[in-house]
Design a protein around this motif. Sequence first.
Motif, PDB file in Angstrom:
ATOM      1  N   LEU A 161       0.895  -1.188  -0.026  1.00  0.00           N
ATOM      2  CA  LEU A 161      -0.122  -0.068  -0.067  1.00  0.00           C
ATOM      3  C   LEU A 161       0.792   1.136  -0.047  1.00  0.00           C
ATOM      4  CD1 LEU A 161      -2.820   1.110  -0.120  1.00  0.00           C
ATOM      5  CD2 LEU A 161      -2.913   0.803   2.423  1.00  0.00           C
ATOM      6  N   VAL A 164       2.032   1.706  -3.392  1.00  0.00           N
ATOM      7  CA  VAL A 164       0.995   2.095  -4.373  1.00  0.00           C
ATOM      8  C   VAL A 164       0.619   3.438  -4.417  1.00  0.00           C
ATOM      9  CG1 VAL A 164      -1.631   1.893  -4.712  1.00  0.00           C
ATOM     10  CG2 VAL A 164      -0.066  -0.135  -4.466  1.00  0.00           C
ATOM     11  N   ARG A 165       0.674   4.029  -2.880  1.00  0.00           N
ATOM     12  CA  ARG A 165       0.334   5.574  -2.715  1.00  0.00           C
ATOM     13  C   ARG A 165       1.660   6.410  -3.352  1.00  0.00           C
ATOM     14  NH1 ARG A 165      -1.995   4.732   3.461  1.00  0.00           N
ATOM     15  NH2 ARG A 165      -4.104   4.254   2.650  1.00  0.00           N
ATOM     16  N   PHE A 172      -0.930   4.207 -11.505  1.00  0.00           N
ATOM     17  CA  PHE A 172      -1.913   3.715 -10.293  1.00  0.00           C
ATOM     18  C   PHE A 172      -2.997   3.313 -11.348  1.00  0.00           C
ATOM     19  CE2 PHE A 172      -5.671   4.248  -7.910  1.00  0.00           C
ATOM     20  CZ  PHE A 172      -5.452   3.479  -6.915  1.00  0.00           C
ATOM     21  N   ARG A 222      -5.777   7.855  -6.984  1.00  0.00           N
ATOM     22  CA  ARG A 222      -4.520   7.610  -6.237  1.00  0.00           C
ATOM     23  C   ARG A 222      -4.623   8.603  -5.225  1.00  0.00           C
ATOM     24  NH1 ARG A 222      -0.541  10.159  -4.507  1.00  0.00           N
ATOM     25  NH2 ARG A 222       0.041  10.818  -6.513  1.00  0.00           N
ATOM     26  N   SER A 253      -6.399   4.157  -3.441  1.00  0.00           N
ATOM     27  CA  SER A 253      -5.186   3.822  -2.572  1.00  0.00           C
ATOM     28  C   SER A 253      -5.625   4.495  -1.050  1.00  0.00           C
ATOM     29  CB  SER A 253      -4.137   4.478  -3.041  1.00  0.00           C
ATOM     30  OG  SER A 253      -4.059   5.813  -3.093  1.00  0.00           O
ATOM     31  N   GLY A 275      -8.013   1.077  -0.282  1.00  0.00           N
ATOM     32  CA  GLY A 275      -6.581   0.990  -0.272  1.00  0.00           C
ATOM     33  C   GLY A 275      -6.154  -0.291   0.602  1.00  0.00           C
TER      34      GLY A 275
END
Length: 308
Positions: A161, A164-165, A172, A222, A253, A275
Amino acid sequence: MTVPTYEEFMLPTLRVLADDQPRSTRATVDAAADLLGLDGSTREETIPSGLLTYLSRGQWAQTYLVQAGLIARPKRGTVTITDVGRALLAENPDRVDSALLRRYPAFTEFVSRKQTSSGGSRPPHADAGPAPASSAPDLAPDELVANAEQANRAEVESDVLTRVRALDPAAFERLVIELLVAMGYGTAETTTHTGRSGDEGIDGIIHRDALGLDRVYLQAKRYTDNPVGPEAINAFYGALQRKRADRGVFLTSSTFTAGARAAEHDFRTIVLIDGAMLARLMVDHGVGVQIASTHVLKRLDQDYFDEL
């Protein structure tokens, strides 16, 4: 002397990193072991897997400190102290342990995620991961392994996570499309990345049949902290209506507000993925993660001996 627990490694780890110099994981554990006064014979002790006990516990201490935000991993295999970690050291604590780490929301979220993944709150074995050594007699070998896997999964989900952020919005959008494909919704050849200005909030389309009659529309946001509210869900529903679509997936996210969840219930044709769920699905379907190792447990085949 006995090998210190993973919690006893926490404060020395912070003190080692207090000079703001990034160090390798192993060098940090060794330096913390020096502060703890571990002698040579103690450092030679191993857990059943063959890993050095002090190294295992020192690494688990780092894992928990990372989850609390006290130290960070600027790159693979390297750790450094954070502003939060320096602030804690400035308090001159006598001990740093899991109870103290619960003051940090990031650590509380980590613990909550671990409990959700495991369906309970029982901690893993001290040598397989952070836990009081007294918990070992209460657990069978398969439970020990299962708890270690659950702790590992919670850590991986948290790391996923975080990564991803940090992606840019276009990356994303590509990621969520690949995730849906990995989950069995279409193929790489039947997906379209549409994210651009004037796309009416549609960032991707998955064609579930060869003629494109069955389509799933995606919107991806995102965000790091901003929750998604009902306005965004209403706008997405409007875009679906204009496309004459009957289903859509809204992924973020971040999180969704209660109003956004209510809108999901009202529309019924929209699925919301936040998320935490996104990280779980990525781990479940092997997107952005690798298998580090596998373990096999065996038990006695009583039928074999009965038939002899």
